[in-house]
Design a protein around this motif. Structure first.
Motif, PDB file in Angstrom:
ATOM      1  N   LYS A   4      -7.106   0.884  -3.668  1.00 26.64           N
ATOM      2  CA  LYS A   4      -6.266   1.466  -2.613  1.00 26.64           C
ATOM      3  C   LYS A   4      -6.751   2.879  -2.304  1.00 26.64           C
ATOM      4  N   GLU A   8      -5.753   6.313   0.155  1.00 27.12           N
ATOM      5  CA  GLU A   8      -4.691   6.889   0.962  1.00 27.12           C
ATOM      6  C   GLU A   8      -4.961   8.348   1.272  1.00 27.12           C
ATOM      7  N   ARG A  33      -3.521   4.474   5.095  1.00 31.06           N
ATOM      8  CA  ARG A  33      -3.803   3.776   3.839  1.00 31.06           C
ATOM      9  C   ARG A  33      -4.639   2.532   4.118  1.00 31.06           C
ATOM     10  N   GLY A  67      -6.488  -1.016   1.908  1.00 31.40           N
ATOM     11  CA  GLY A  67      -6.826  -1.775   0.714  1.00 31.40           C
ATOM     12  C   GLY A  67      -8.212  -2.365   0.887  1.00 31.40           C
ATOM     13  N   LEU A  94       0.813  -1.209   0.000  1.00 30.72           N
ATOM     14  CA  LEU A  94       0.000   0.000   0.000  1.00 30.72           C
ATOM     15  C   LEU A  94       0.849   1.263   0.000  1.00 30.72           C
TER      16      LEU A  94
END
Length: 323
Positions: free
Chosen positions: A109, A111, A116, A118, A55
């Motif tokens: 993903k 962020e 972050r 997933g 990530l």
């Protein structure tokens, strides 16, 4: 002349092929259909693995999915538990896997700052059904603490967290999920070799602080669930410590901080550098806790900071004996 015609034909074929393969960009200024959104994700070859370190890799800005585009097809509530109500994380496609005559899994993903995550999104007949954050990172993963999510050829999702102690001993916690026809992810297996965590005594880090405030005390829900309050650094605040274990210990959460009093019988914790917000409401000998915005960094995926806790009676000293 024949060669020129052949050259022109080849160029036309390449041009047509290029136009066919070019995917629509996911810019907020573009008009995008759900089919374009799904097609934007590259095909994955299973099994697929997503690690916390993965990530951290930088994604090209050309692949960014606009937040307006995303919210057009996916509810805002998907991102809220991790990034908060006002969070606007940058979004990038990781890949997709399509079940023949069935659902489609999209890996994405998100962020924002050091945070972050997933996610796995499920679409069926081009309609959003459900989602789950498979891996989360806040800052740089520690060398001795790693998380990974595996998606196998049978569409089973396995999340694994491994910790390495100073003596080299490795402990792990594994959870296995499947998507079912009811449209939800179901936890079908939990496994861990961390016996110490399962049996160790809960240490209250604020236990020795002063507790003269009328709301201060330990509020309990069973043997291993506690919301503890102590005097804050000012008259308008309370220090608190929360530890809970749900689903037989498979879902845990823990958080320490300072809550600001918002009324005679209410308080709110707002994380200084993150989205986490928790409200506390006191009534008699109980306190009700509610997670208002995403505190996902301090708990497991399928549980929240919530519920009612009953105040433990304070022990009183017997005082001096009369002569």
């Amino acid at each position: 002349m024949y060669l020129n015609y052949r050259a022109i034909l080849v160029l036309l074929l390449f041009s047509l092929f290029g136009c066919k393969e070019k995917k629509k960009q996911m810019l907020d200024t573009e008009k995008v259909e759900v089919s374009d959104f799904i097609e934007f994700f590259p095909d994955l070859k299973l099994p697929y693995q997503l690690a916390d370190t993965g990530l951290l890799r930088k994604s090209p800005d050309s692949l960014r999915i606009g937040n307006r585009i995303f919210s057009q097809f996916v509810p805002d509530s998907v991102l809220r538990p991790v990034f908060g109500k006002t969070g606007k994380p940058r979004l990038f496609p990781l890949g997709k896997s399509v079940v023949k005559d069935g659902e489609t899994y999209l890996f994405i993903k998100a962020e924002q700052g050091a945070r972050r995550a997933g996610y796995i999104l499920v679409f069926n007949e081009e309609k959003f059904v459900t989602s789950m954050p498979a891996v989360q990172v806040n800052g740089t993963p520690k060398p001795n603490d790693h998380s990974v999510a595996n998606f196998d050829s049978k569409y089973t999702i396995t999340t694994l967290r491994q910790k390495t102690a100073g003596d080299g001993q490795v402990t792990y916690s594994k959870k296995v999920y499947v998507y079912n026809t009811a449209g939800v992810f179901t936890l079908i297996l939990t496994e861990s070799n961390d016996q110490e965590t399962a049996t160790k005594k809960i240490i209250n880090p604020i236990d020795t602080l002063s507790s003269t405030h009328k709301l201060a005390g330990d509020y309990l829900q069973g043997a291993r669930n506690i919301v503890s309050f102590r005097n804050g650094k000012s008259s308008g605040s309370l220090y608190f410590f929360i530890h809970f274990e749900k689903d037989g210990g498979d879902c845990r959460g823990e958080l320490k901080g300072e809550a600001r009093l918002t009324g005679a019988n209410s308080a709110r914790f707002t994380e200084g550098n993150g989205p986490c917000v928790i409200d506390f409401t006191f009534s008699g000998n109980t306190v009700r806790m509610k997670e208002v915005e995403g505190c996902g960094s301090y708990r497991d995926i399928k549980c929240f900071f919530e519920g009612s806790y009953t105040r433990k009676k304070k022990t009183t000293s017997s005082g001096r004996k009369k002569k």
